[in-house]
Design a protein around this motif. Structure first.
Motif, PDB file in Angstrom:
ATOM      1  N   HIS A  95       0.798  -1.235   0.000  1.00 26.55           N
ATOM      2  CA  HIS A  95       0.000   0.000   0.000  1.00 26.55           C
ATOM      3  C   HIS A  95       0.827   1.280   0.000  1.00 26.55           C
ATOM      4  CE1 HIS A  95      -3.501  -2.390   2.024  1.00 26.55           C
ATOM      5  NE2 HIS A  95      -3.404  -2.621   0.728  1.00 26.55           N
ATOM      6  N   GLN A 116      -5.839   5.899  -8.352  1.00 36.50           N
ATOM      7  CA  GLN A 116      -5.576   5.123  -7.137  1.00 36.50           C
ATOM      8  C   GLN A 116      -6.889   4.664  -6.527  1.00 36.50           C
ATOM      9  OE1 GLN A 116      -3.058   3.946  -5.429  1.00 36.50           O
ATOM     10  NE2 GLN A 116      -3.243   4.346  -3.234  1.00 36.50           N
ATOM     11  N   SER A 118      -8.445   3.533  -3.410  1.00 36.68           N
ATOM     12  CA  SER A 118      -8.140   3.560  -1.977  1.00 36.68           C
ATOM     13  C   SER A 118      -9.285   2.893  -1.211  1.00 36.68           C
ATOM     14  CB  SER A 118      -7.913   5.001  -1.524  1.00 36.68           C
ATOM     15  OG  SER A 118      -7.531   5.045  -0.163  1.00 36.68           O
ATOM     16  N   LYS A 134      -2.948   2.424   3.554  1.00 37.70           N
ATOM     17  CA  LYS A 134      -3.706   2.921   2.398  1.00 37.70           C
ATOM     18  C   LYS A 134      -3.587   4.438   2.301  1.00 37.70           C
ATOM     19  CE  LYS A 134      -5.993  -0.007  -0.270  1.00 37.70           C
ATOM     20  NZ  LYS A 134      -5.822   0.023  -1.736  1.00 37.70           N
ATOM     21  N   ALA A 135      -3.726   5.119   3.445  1.00 38.49           N
ATOM     22  CA  ALA A 135      -3.631   6.575   3.455  1.00 38.49           C
ATOM     23  C   ALA A 135      -2.234   7.044   3.083  1.00 38.49           C
ATOM     24  CB  ALA A 135      -4.017   7.105   4.836  1.00 38.49           C
ATOM     25  N   ASP A 138      -1.998   6.930  -0.549  1.00 42.91           N
ATOM     26  CA  ASP A 138      -2.738   8.062  -1.108  1.00 42.91           C
ATOM     27  C   ASP A 138      -1.916   9.349  -1.023  1.00 42.91           C
ATOM     28  OD1 ASP A 138      -4.761   6.220  -1.367  1.00 42.91           O
ATOM     29  OD2 ASP A 138      -6.019   7.058   0.219  1.00 42.91           O
ATOM     30  N   GLU A 139      -1.226   9.528   0.093  1.00 40.71           N
ATOM     31  CA  GLU A 139      -0.401  10.735   0.262  1.00 40.71           C
ATOM     32  C   GLU A 139       0.708  10.794  -0.778  1.00 40.71           C
ATOM     33  OE1 GLU A 139       0.782  10.325   4.359  1.00 40.71           O
ATOM     34  OE2 GLU A 139      -0.745  11.751   5.038  1.00 40.71           O
ATOM     35  N   ALA A 142      -0.967  11.895  -3.986  1.00 39.33           N
ATOM     36  CA  ALA A 142      -1.396  13.294  -3.950  1.00 39.33           C
ATOM     37  C   ALA A 142      -0.216  14.262  -3.967  1.00 39.33           C
ATOM     38  CB  ALA A 142      -2.254  13.539  -2.718  1.00 39.33           C
ATOM     39  N   TRP A 148      -3.639  12.949 -10.987  1.00 41.48           N
ATOM     40  CA  TRP A 148      -4.107  11.795 -10.226  1.00 41.48           C
ATOM     41  C   TRP A 148      -5.579  11.920  -9.864  1.00 41.48           C
ATOM     42  CZ3 TRP A 148      -5.902  13.565  -5.599  1.00 41.48           C
ATOM     43  CH2 TRP A 148      -5.325  14.713  -5.068  1.00 41.48           C
ATOM     44  N   ILE A 150      -7.957   9.878  -6.862  1.00 36.43           N
ATOM     45  CA  ILE A 150      -8.045   8.896  -5.778  1.00 36.43           C
ATOM     46  C   ILE A 150      -9.516   8.574  -5.544  1.00 36.43           C
ATOM     47  CG2 ILE A 150      -7.601   8.432  -3.336  1.00 36.43           C
ATOM     48  CD1 ILE A 150      -5.191  10.327  -3.517  1.00 36.43           C
ATOM     49  N   ARG A 152     -12.297   6.342  -3.417  1.00 39.27           N
ATOM     50  CA  ARG A 152     -12.461   5.622  -2.150  1.00 39.27           C
ATOM     51  C   ARG A 152     -13.826   4.931  -2.133  1.00 39.27           C
ATOM     52  NH1 ARG A 152     -10.093  10.618  -0.197  1.00 39.27           N
ATOM     53  NH2 ARG A 152     -12.228  11.352   0.166  1.00 39.27           N
ATOM     54  N   SER A 212      -9.785  13.732  -4.814  1.00 35.34           N
ATOM     55  CA  SER A 212     -10.131  12.523  -4.054  1.00 35.34           C
ATOM     56  C   SER A 212     -11.641  12.489  -3.905  1.00 35.34           C
ATOM     57  CB  SER A 212      -9.475  12.545  -2.674  1.00 35.34           C
ATOM     58  OG  SER A 212      -8.070  12.554  -2.781  1.00 35.34           O
TER      59      SER A 212
END
Length: 437
Positions: A95, A116, A118, A134-135, A138-139, A142, A148, A150, A152, A212
């Motif tokens: 991840h 992505q 997530s 997972k976060a 994501d970071e 981002a 990108w 994201i 969820r 996101s």
């Protein structure tokens, strides 16, 4: 709609619950799709027009590892993931580290578009490793210079079933009543086809870049309501939802975590219960504000994939699977241990039928050792298939040898030989239901 037909798209985790639907959708959109995963043999059979790369994402932890993989691509979709650490899964590698590396490779290779997948609840401060890693992935996405997106998703509902959605089917098919731990916890579902639609739009460039977004149905419902909907979908009569004490869930999680160390990926592991405990809910408006495509509620999702008899078979067998394997393991372990303890008595039976004492004792001890070996090995996921084949071969050998040397045992009033036949059948059933996906 998109002006971007004909892109070369790499889908990480392309044969998973979400990834496979994404692969199919992108193919229908006219893209040239490449899928990547650890074991692509079944994927190659199901999607022969897709180019498949066999690679373990958890081993690709530097940008240099990814550069040959992403070379020539126009977009990358990351649909890879795992629930909990285990012999086959390392969450931090899958991840966070691998995502950081592939993002860096995309930047170096000039690939601008990255999608992505997530999870609702991803949080770098989360105590649970799944949501935390997972976060962190994501970071990394981002913070990149890529265009990108994201996504969820909430609880993803798909025609295929393994993990949590398989558990929902199994609990919904429970005979007489439906057991549920944390039955009141709120859940928002999303159809896997809607996730694929969002990916399609992101790849095509028809969504705002660097955003996101949660993918969830408009209204949350309780776990009890989700289970009731699945039971009706299976075509089973309505049954009472029985809330189970929390300690049942904790006990199940301890057992499932132990099985996870043996390679079995149970959705009852502690990470899944932690996710349920916090609720599977998100912001439905975040999608409706950027897209005119309305996400389906659970009822519409289920209606779009009618259940037939194979769904009921699967749901009923799923909870029986650990029982089948547990009974087989216990049967063979006890058989082997008793054989060692009573080796003299067992050898005497063979001697009475004309075998030499030394040969008879050797056969008893070898058979007992083989029984214990397969009984223990069937509990380890990596050895389970070989152990089941061993059980079948050993049983057939026992039955054949007994028929030749001690045929009168077939008429034993205690049915020692006859009882081996159901054990053989149970091993065949276990072999038939061994596959996880």
């Amino acid at each position: 709609m998109p002006e971007s037909h004909g892109k070369k798209v790499l889908v990480l985790g392309g044969y998973g619950l979400i990834g496979e639907t994404i692969v199919g959708r992108l193919q229908r959109d006219g893209h040239q799709v490449t899928g990547l995963g650890r074991d692509v043999r079944d994927a190659e059979r199901r999607w022969p027009a897709v180019r498949w790369i066999a690679a373990d994402i958890a081993q690709l932890l530097a940008a240099e590892d990814w550069l040959p993989v992403v070379a020539g691509m126009d977009a990358v979709v990351n649909a890879a993931g795992a629930l909990q650490d285990g012999p086959r899964d390392r969450l931090d590698a899958i991840h966070r580290a691998a995502v950081t590396a592939v993002v860096a490779a995309c930047e170096q290779a000039g690939i601008s578009r990255f999608v992505q997948i997530s999870a609702i609840g991803a949080d770098p401060a989360a105590a649970d490793a799944f949501f935390r890693t997972k976060a962190q992935g994501d970071e990394a996405v981002a913070a990149s210079s890529l265009e990108w997106t994201i996504l969820r998703p909430g609880l993803v509902i798909a025609p295929a079933a393994y993990g949590g959605t398989a558990l929902l089917r199994a609990l919904a098919a429970f005979p007489g009543f439906v057991p549920a731990v944390m039955a009141r916890q709120p859940i928002q579902t999303v159809a896997v086809s809607d996730v694929a639609e969002a990916v399609s739009r992101a790849v095509a460039g028809s969504l705002p870049p660097r955003i996101s977004v949660d993918l969830v149905e408009a209204e949350a419902r309780s776990l009890a309501e989700v289970l009731a909907a699945f039971r009706a979908w299976l075509g089973l009569p309505a049954a009472r939802i029985v809330p189970m004490p929390a300690f049942f869930g904790r006990i199940a999680a301890v057992v499932a975590d132990g099985l996870g160390l043996l390679g079995w990926r149970s959705p009852l592991r502690s990470a899944a219960l932690a996710a349920l405990a916090r609720g599977v809910t998100g912001n439905a408006k975040s999608w409706s504000e950027i897209s005119d495509h309305k996400l389906q509620p659970l009822e519409a999702t289920l209606a779009a994939m009618p259940a037939h008899v194979q769904e009921r078979w699967f749901a009923r067998l799923w909870l029986l699977k650990p029982i089948v394997f547990g009974v087989l393991s216990l049967f063979w372990l006890v058989s082997g241990i008793v054989g060692f303890i009573r080796h003299d008595a067992a050898a005497d039976i063979l001697v009475a039928h004309g075998l030499s004492p030394a040969f008879a004792l050797g056969m008893v001890l070898a058979g007992s050792a083989a029984d214990i070996a397969v009984g223990a090995a069937v509990l380890v996921r990596a050895f389970a298939r070989l152990a089941l084949l061993g059980m079948i071969a050993i049983t057939l050998f026992y039955l054949g040898a007994a028929t030749v040397f001690t045929p009168d045992l077939w008429l034993d009033p205690l049915g020692a030989m006859v009882k081996a036949v159901p054990a053989l059948c149970l091993a065949l059933v276990a072999l038939a239901i061994l596959d996880e996906r």
